[in-house]
Design an enzyme around this catalytic site. Structure first.
Site, PDB file in Angstrom:
ATOM      1  N   ASP A   7       0.855  -1.176   0.000  1.00  0.00           N
ATOM      2  CA  ASP A   7       0.000   0.000   0.000  1.00  0.00           C
ATOM      3  C   ASP A   7       0.897   1.235   0.000  1.00  0.00           C
ATOM      4  O   ASP A   7       2.091   1.168   0.316  1.00  0.00           O
ATOM      5  CB  ASP A   7      -0.885  -0.044   1.248  1.00  0.00           C
ATOM      6  CG  ASP A   7      -1.823   1.138   1.351  1.00  0.00           C
ATOM      7  OD1 ASP A   7      -2.317   1.616   0.308  1.00  0.00           O
ATOM      8  OD2 ASP A   7      -2.063   1.591   2.481  1.00  0.00           O
ATOM      9  N   GLU A   9      -0.319   5.011   0.995  1.00  0.00           N
ATOM     10  CA  GLU A   9      -0.566   5.976   2.070  1.00  0.00           C
ATOM     11  C   GLU A   9      -0.622   5.282   3.426  1.00  0.00           C
ATOM     12  O   GLU A   9      -1.271   4.264   3.587  1.00  0.00           O
ATOM     13  CB  GLU A   9      -1.870   6.729   1.799  1.00  0.00           C
ATOM     14  CG  GLU A   9      -1.808   7.604   0.562  1.00  0.00           C
ATOM     15  CD  GLU A   9      -3.127   8.303   0.295  1.00  0.00           C
ATOM     16  OE1 GLU A   9      -3.528   9.124   1.132  1.00  0.00           O
ATOM     17  OE2 GLU A   9      -3.743   8.008  -0.746  1.00  0.00           O
TER      18      GLU A   9
END
Length: 201
Positions: A7, A9
């Protein structure tokens, strides 16, 4: 043959919408996929707030220009790419991600696209596909890869559980508590060591 999917953020860079909420003083924009599991609900809420406050893409990009990767993130990525191939799977948008990728050394990212009017107003968004992180994992596996996945939010759980190995990284306590079977780390060194153990046996 392994490929690691991360991922963006909360894992490699700060949460863009939280930074924008702080810049604008609009607390409702602090909500992320850590808080609301349905991404469509979250994005429609965000777009409504932007319209209400007459904020467009340029305002968000001005905030993004001031965002740096999390401390140690680039070094972690540099080391990880010596161990496995790496792809970032994110529900962010190309219009947000480009300057952040430059600061991270231009890793590969799969993300989505905003629909922006000529005046800079964000009028809609286009998902690459529904549940895109999960389908990317399945796609890599269909090409013969064993996948390792790591993220911090509700929308990362599908790719983590579908992978041969998966880890939570700096996830909020309620997600960790709800998924005790998934190893959870807070430091890049821990995540890197866990991946090295998998790859090198």
């Amino acid at each position: 043959m392994y490929i690691t999917c991360l991922d963006l953020e909360g894992v490699l860079v700060p949460e863009i919408w939280i930074a924008f909420a702080e810049a604008t003083g609009i607390p409702e924009l602090r909500l992320t996929t850590r808080d609301i599991s349905d991404y469509d609900v979250l994005m429609k809420k965000r777009l409504a707030i932007l319209e209400e406050h007459e904020l467009g893409l340029q305002a968000i990009q001005a905030t993004i220009a001031r965002i740096d990767p999390l401390p140690g993130a680039k070094e972690f990525l540099d080391q990880l790419r010596r161990v496995t191939q790496v792809v970032i799977l994110s529900d962010t948008f190309t219009q947000f991600a480009a300057p952040l990728m430059e600061k991270l050394g231009m890793p590969t990212i799969f993300c989505n696209e905003l629909v922006v009017a000529a005046d800079g107003k964000i009028v809609d968004y286009k998902m690459r596909q529904n549940n895109g992180k999960f389908h990317a994992i399945k796609g890599f596996q269909s090409m013969g890869y064993d996948t390792i996945a790591s993220g911090d939010s509700f929308n990362d759980l599908a790719m983590i559980t579908a992978s041969q190995a998966g880890f939570l990284f700096r996830a909020p306590e309620h997600i960790i508590a709800d998924h005790p079977a998934i190893p959870a780390f807070t430091e890049y060194s821990q995540l890197l060591d866990a991946i090295k153990q998998l790859v090198h046996g």
